[in-house]
Design an enzyme around this catalytic site. Structure first.
Site, PDB file in Angstrom:
ATOM      1  CE1 TYR A   1      51.047  13.520  31.842  1.00 23.32           C
ATOM      2  CE2 TYR A   1      50.374  11.410  31.972  1.00 23.32           C
ATOM      3  CZ  TYR A   1      50.391  12.558  31.151  1.00 23.32           C
ATOM      4  OH  TYR A   1      50.059  12.525  29.740  1.00 23.32           O
TER       5      TYR A   1
ATOM      6  CG  ASP B   1      52.559  17.318  32.075  1.00 26.52           C
ATOM      7  OD1 ASP B   1      51.950  18.504  32.256  1.00 26.52           O
ATOM      8  OD2 ASP B   1      52.617  16.688  31.203  1.00 26.52           O
TER       9      ASP B   1
END
Length: 255
Positions: free
Chosen positions: A103, A143
């Site tokens: 992330y 992400d």
DNA sequence: ATGTCACAGTCCCTGTGA
């Protein structure tokens, strides 16, 4: 074998959607971001009932990454072994693959200190990936909060001066690829934008205003096993969706 | 640029982050 990456934007709030998704998609490894919960709240038991072993690097209110696997889960690593207080990367060995769930920091704005944190975080990831053995089969999902090229942005004009598209960020993604990785979705779909995130505001999903910021990076041997890569847009529809859709790569069996 | 969502605390609204 299918491997997915999915920013769920709170596993607590998203569990009904994640549960339904796991029951219907037949995915072997899921790389999860933004669990936004502590290890104490993580649904280890429910995942085991669905056939998945799981590893979580939880923080609480923010961040948090996890790996669900039904093809084995060993050698779990959390963070980069530095003093980063934020839970943004977890790795493991699953089904003959080294996998990471990442992330990447948002960056907030080009002149915000968080942007420098984002670039330094990406450099730490690059160092980790550059140090891997050359015969390691690997899937790095997550992400990345970077749209690698203008094809990955619904309206590049609207993003001039914004994060997610700046040259240093895009250079950091190219530097990850330069360690010997392939952007699986883009290789398999050279012309389809494959957006994976749409803002909750403005009816962005309905209007097609998306970004491709959720990536699956694979070594070149694994790239040769790719049968399909797709964005599961159905998961972005309906009741209480995440603002991200899962990205799924399907690999043929090893010979 | 902004028509939303999720979180925690100030606790049924507000500030923060995305």
């Amino acid at each position: 074998m299918k491997v997915a990456t999915w920013n769920v934007n709170s596993l607590t709030a998203r569990w009904p959607r994640v549960d339904e998704w796991l029951r219907t998609r037949d995915v072997d490894i899921v790389l999860v971001q933004e669990t936004k919960q502590t290890d104490a709240k993580f649904p280890f038991d429910a995942l085991r009932d669905l056939g998945y072993d799981a590893a979580h690097y939880g923080q609480g209110q923010w961040n948090g990454v996890a790996i669900f696997s039904r093809v084995g889960l060993e050698d779990v690593t959390r963070g980069f072994g530095d003093d980063d207080p934020e839970a943004r990367v977890i790795g493991a060995r699953c089904g003959g693959l080294q996998v990471y769930s990442c992330y990447v920091p948002n960056g907030r704005a080009l002149d915000d200190p968080h942007y420098q944190y984002k670039l330094s975080w990406l450099e730490k990831l690059r160092e980790r990936l550059a140090a891997r053995p050359s015969d390691q089969r690997i899937v790095v999902g997550g992400d990345f909060n970077v749209a690698p090229t203008d094809l990955d942005v619904y309206d590049p004009e609207a993003f001039v001066g914004a994060t997610h598209v700046s040259e240093p960020e895009r250079g950091a993604i190219r530097a990850l690829l330069a360690t010997g990785l392939v952007d699986a979705a883009r290789q398999h779909n050279p012309d389809d934008p494959c957006y994976s995130w749409w803002d909750y505001r403005n009816g962005s999903f309905r209007r097609g205003w998306g970004l491709r910021i959720d990536l699956l990076l694979v070594d070149d041997v694994t790239a040769g096993r790719v049968i399909d890569v797709h964005v599961d847009r159905e998961a972005r529809k309906g009741e209480k969706p995440s603002d991200h859709a899962p990205v799924v790569v399907e690999l043929r069996d090893e010979i």
